[in-house]
Enzyme design. Structure first.
Site, PDB file in Angstrom:
ATOM      1  N   GLU A 197     -85.218  38.624  -7.557  1.00  0.00           N
ATOM      2  CA  GLU A 197     -85.739  38.796  -6.831  1.00  0.00           C
ATOM      3  C   GLU A 197     -85.726  37.402  -5.608  1.00  0.00           C
ATOM      4  O   GLU A 197     -86.751  37.545  -6.337  1.00  0.00           O
ATOM      5  CB  GLU A 197     -86.681  39.726  -6.853  1.00  0.00           C
ATOM      6  CG  GLU A 197     -85.725  41.476  -7.016  1.00  0.00           C
ATOM      7  CD  GLU A 197     -87.163  42.139  -6.914  1.00  0.00           C
ATOM      8  OE1 GLU A 197     -87.637  41.925  -6.442  1.00  0.00           O
ATOM      9  OE2 GLU A 197     -86.653  43.291  -8.188  1.00  0.00           O
ATOM     10  N   ASN A 234     -92.276  50.312   2.939  1.00  0.00           N
ATOM     11  CA  ASN A 234     -92.097  49.052   3.328  1.00  0.00           C
ATOM     12  C   ASN A 234     -91.347  48.703   4.700  1.00  0.00           C
ATOM     13  O   ASN A 234     -90.639  47.998   4.860  1.00  0.00           O
ATOM     14  CB  ASN A 234     -90.638  49.460   2.116  1.00  0.00           C
ATOM     15  CG  ASN A 234     -90.370  49.108   0.924  1.00  0.00           C
ATOM     16  OD1 ASN A 234     -92.059  48.499   0.190  1.00  0.00           O
ATOM     17  ND2 ASN A 234     -90.246  49.589   0.246  1.00  0.00           N
ATOM     18  N   LYS A 257     -85.755  48.633   4.767  1.00  0.00           N
ATOM     19  CA  LYS A 257     -87.286  47.974   4.731  1.00  0.00           C
ATOM     20  C   LYS A 257     -87.996  46.994   5.832  1.00  0.00           C
ATOM     21  O   LYS A 257     -87.322  47.574   6.675  1.00  0.00           O
ATOM     22  CB  LYS A 257     -87.774  47.203   3.641  1.00  0.00           C
ATOM     23  CG  LYS A 257     -87.271  47.956   2.058  1.00  0.00           C
ATOM     24  CD  LYS A 257     -87.474  47.032   0.632  1.00  0.00           C
ATOM     25  CE  LYS A 257     -86.511  48.159  -0.323  1.00  0.00           C
ATOM     26  NZ  LYS A 257     -86.095  49.132  -0.735  1.00  0.00           N
ATOM     27  N   SER A 277     -90.634  42.916  -5.816  1.00  0.00           N
ATOM     28  CA  SER A 277     -91.447  43.979  -5.017  1.00  0.00           C
ATOM     29  C   SER A 277     -92.596  44.492  -5.760  1.00  0.00           C
ATOM     30  O   SER A 277     -93.247  45.504  -4.851  1.00  0.00           O
ATOM     31  CB  SER A 277     -89.755  45.093  -5.025  1.00  0.00           C
ATOM     32  OG  SER A 277     -89.845  45.864  -7.412  1.00  0.00           O
ATOM     33  N   ASP A 302     -81.991  38.528  -4.687  1.00  0.00           N
ATOM     34  CA  ASP A 302     -81.791  39.738  -3.385  1.00  0.00           C
ATOM     35  C   ASP A 302     -83.265  39.785  -3.437  1.00  0.00           C
ATOM     36  O   ASP A 302     -84.419  39.868  -3.426  1.00  0.00           O
ATOM     37  CB  ASP A 302     -82.169  41.383  -4.934  1.00  0.00           C
ATOM     38  CG  ASP A 302     -82.412  42.207  -4.256  1.00  0.00           C
ATOM     39  OD1 ASP A 302     -83.146  42.615  -2.942  1.00  0.00           O
ATOM     40  OD2 ASP A 302     -82.897  43.566  -5.144  1.00  0.00           O
ATOM     41  N   HIS A 322     -87.535  42.738   0.109  1.00  0.00           N
ATOM     42  CA  HIS A 322     -88.543  42.483   0.433  1.00  0.00           C
ATOM     43  C   HIS A 322     -89.084  41.527   1.289  1.00  0.00           C
ATOM     44  O   HIS A 322     -89.901  40.782   2.245  1.00  0.00           O
ATOM     45  CB  HIS A 322     -89.860  42.795  -0.465  1.00  0.00           C
ATOM     46  CG  HIS A 322     -89.989  44.076  -1.992  1.00  0.00           C
ATOM     47  ND1 HIS A 322     -89.867  45.243  -0.643  1.00  0.00           N
ATOM     48  CD2 HIS A 322     -88.254  44.237  -2.576  1.00  0.00           C
ATOM     49  CE1 HIS A 322     -89.998  45.609  -1.304  1.00  0.00           C
ATOM     50  NE2 HIS A 322     -88.459  45.720  -2.549  1.00  0.00           N
ATOM     51  N   HIS A 368     -84.971  44.761  -9.937  1.00  0.00           N
ATOM     52  CA  HIS A 368     -85.184  46.029  -9.431  1.00  0.00           C
ATOM     53  C   HIS A 368     -84.078  46.570 -10.962  1.00  0.00           C
ATOM     54  O   HIS A 368     -82.934  46.471 -10.956  1.00  0.00           O
ATOM     55  CB  HIS A 368     -84.881  46.101  -8.026  1.00  0.00           C
ATOM     56  CG  HIS A 368     -85.083  47.597  -7.735  1.00  0.00           C
ATOM     57  ND1 HIS A 368     -84.364  48.204  -7.083  1.00  0.00           N
ATOM     58  CD2 HIS A 368     -86.642  47.779  -7.218  1.00  0.00           C
ATOM     59  CE1 HIS A 368     -84.492  48.980  -6.724  1.00  0.00           C
ATOM     60  NE2 HIS A 368     -85.845  49.298  -6.358  1.00  0.00           N
TER      61      HIS A 368
HETATM   62  C1  PLP Z   1     -86.302  44.552  -4.867  1.00  0.00           C
HETATM   63  C2  PLP Z   1     -85.109  45.787  -4.263  1.00  0.00           C
HETATM   64  N1  PLP Z   1     -84.143  45.997  -4.223  1.00  0.00           N
HETATM   65  C3  PLP Z   1     -83.382  46.773  -4.047  1.00  0.00           C
HETATM   66  C4  PLP Z   1     -83.776  48.495  -3.483  1.00  0.00           C
HETATM   67  C5  PLP Z   1     -82.882  49.220  -3.561  1.00  0.00           C
HETATM   68  O1  PLP Z   1     -82.829  49.239  -1.465  1.00  0.00           O
HETATM   69  P1  PLP Z   1     -82.333  50.665  -0.696  1.00  0.00           P
HETATM   70  O2  PLP Z   1     -83.535  51.226  -0.862  1.00  0.00           O
HETATM   71  O3  PLP Z   1     -81.119  50.061   0.254  1.00  0.00           O
HETATM   72  O4  PLP Z   1     -81.314  51.536  -2.210  1.00  0.00           O
HETATM   73  C6  PLP Z   1     -85.492  48.392  -3.707  1.00  0.00           C
HETATM   74  C7  PLP Z   1     -85.756  49.467  -3.434  1.00  0.00           C
HETATM   75  O5  PLP Z   1     -86.740  50.207  -3.552  1.00  0.00           O
HETATM   76  C8  PLP Z   1     -85.987  47.330  -4.358  1.00  0.00           C
HETATM   77  O6  PLP Z   1     -87.679  47.314  -3.584  1.00  0.00           O
END
Ligand code: PLP
Length: 387
Positions: free
Chosen positions: A181, A48, A243, A185, A210, A213, A135
């Site tokens: 989101e 990422n 990311k 992702s 969220d 990405h 997620h």
């Molecule tokens: C959509 C999404 N939110 C949150 C996270 C978690 O973030 P972090 O990797 O900083 O723990 C991820 C991680 O893969 C993600 O893809």
């Protein structure tokens, strides 16, 4: 990534205490769901690190400079005790100014931040309506929350609104919270943010977005797909820093009352050592880079367009983003395809349930500045053979 029971040392005779765990691992292996850690190898088609910042000389220099000005490696404690470092506070101020939110709060990871948001903010009697594909970290918060949770399909604002009206009709008296989101992702598609904010406005709901990405990749100056919503009283966004920003941690962008509540009631924030002040320095530098090096986003957009053209003859539909899923359905099939691509020098990963819904195991292609157009063309050739 398919391990065999012998590779995984599943001999429960040697560890009778852990027989149940061994049985579970054996079952995962039998179902092509076992996961093993592999060394990093091959051309990056899976990270990422969208802007190629994680290993950049610029961020390394930011850390060197921070060390030189005396920024410490460890924070030494919770933010509420001695762990509150000027670097954390400077980052939060700069990030609030950057994203246009009233405040931000820096967490050590996006996972903890998402879990804290959902576990802490919605109260008993509230309703959390979430997209079916949110997620795992949001699911973690849902499990801990006192509010009722309900899934409302994927990218289906009509169902979200209906879930709220049905709940009100059934006597729901609390507040609705909508969790999504902005860029999914594992699918690379975008949420209908304008529709969602209109629903939030109509129903006195809070919209939690969220932006993991989308941050750094989309929106003016990489501010994300929800950039123009920051500063609204009913919107909370999450900008992860691991990311496109190439660092670690996550910034909750929210009205001040939300930040104050998380500081007072967010167990994951209160009872945890604060993130490294050095990492906060690196995130500060990364945010500055988003503004000063817009060409990184331009180069990524050109690579995304190039990938769309290169993959079109294989029937792979573009998503309009850097995340391109190739859904193969069967778990073993997806892992075998990933293995073949890895053997050809491409670090492509297979993604299986529970990360994605059953029957949608896939290859997740991720386009980053760690590749060039020639690598994408070579990947397309390899895919043509493997698929
Ligand atoms: C959509 C999404 N939110 C949150 C996270 C978690 O973030 P972090 O990797 O900083 O723990 C991820 C991680 O893969 C993600 O893809």
């Amino acid at each position: 990534m398919i391990g065999t029971p012998s590779q995984l040392s599943l001999e429960c005779e040697n560890a009778p205490l852990f027989a149940t765990l061994s049985d579970d691992l054996r079952q995962l292996a039998a179902n092509d769901r076992i996961r093993i850690l592999k060394p990093r190898a091959g051309i990056d088609i899976s990270s990422n690190d969208y802007l190629g910042l994680s290993h950049s000389a610029l961020l390394a220099q930011a850390i060197t400079d921070a060390v030189a000005r005396g920024v410490s490696v460890g924070s030494g404690g919770s933010r509420l005790l001695r762990g509150n470092d000027p670097e954390h506070e400077a980052l939060e101020e700069e990030a609030a100014a950057y994203f246009g939110s009233e405040t931000t709060l820096y967490f050590a990871t996006g996972y903890t931040a998402n879990a804290a948001l959902l576990a802490t903010l919605p109260q008993r009697g509230d309703l959390i309506i979430h997209d079916a594909l949110i997620h795992a970290s949001m699911h973690e918060g849902l499990r801990l929350s006192r509010a009722q949770g309900v899934a409302a399909g994927h990218n289906d604002p009509t169902r979200i609104e209906r879930a709220i009206t049905d709940w009100r009709t059934a006597g729901g008296m609390g507040s609705p919270w909508i969790a999504v989101e902005s860029l999914y992702s594992m699918d690379g598609d975008r949420a209908p943010i304008a529709d969602l904010v209109a629903i939030a406005d109509r129903h006195d709901a809070v919209l939690m977005i969220d932006e993991a990405h989308a941050t750094g990749v989309f929106g003016v100056g990489g501010r994300g797909l929800a950039a123009d919503l920051d500063g609204r009283p009913n919107v909370i966004t999450l900008r992860t820093c691991g990311k496109a920003l190439g660092c670690e941690g996550a910034l909750v962008c929210a009205p001040r009352v939300v930040r104050d509540f998380l500081v007072n009631r967010g167990r994951a924030f209160i009872f945890s050592t604060a993130p490294s002040p050095l990492m906060a320095s690196a995130v500060r530098a990364s945010l500055r880079l988003l503004d000063t090096e817009p060409e990184r986003r331009d180069r990524l957009a050109a690579l995304i367009a190039h990938a769309a053209t290169a993959l079109a003859p294989l029937g792979i539909a573009p998503t309009g983003s850097q995340i391109i899923p190739i859904i193969l359905g069967n778990d073993a099939h997806a892992m075998a395809a990933a293995d073949s691509l890895q053997a050809r020098g491409f670090d492509v990963r297979g993604i299986r349930p529970p990360t994605v819904p059953v029957g949608t195991a896939r290859l997740r292609l991720s386009i980053t500045l760690n590749v060039d157009t020639a690598a994408i063309d070579a990947l397309a050739d390899a895919l043509a053979t493997v698929l």
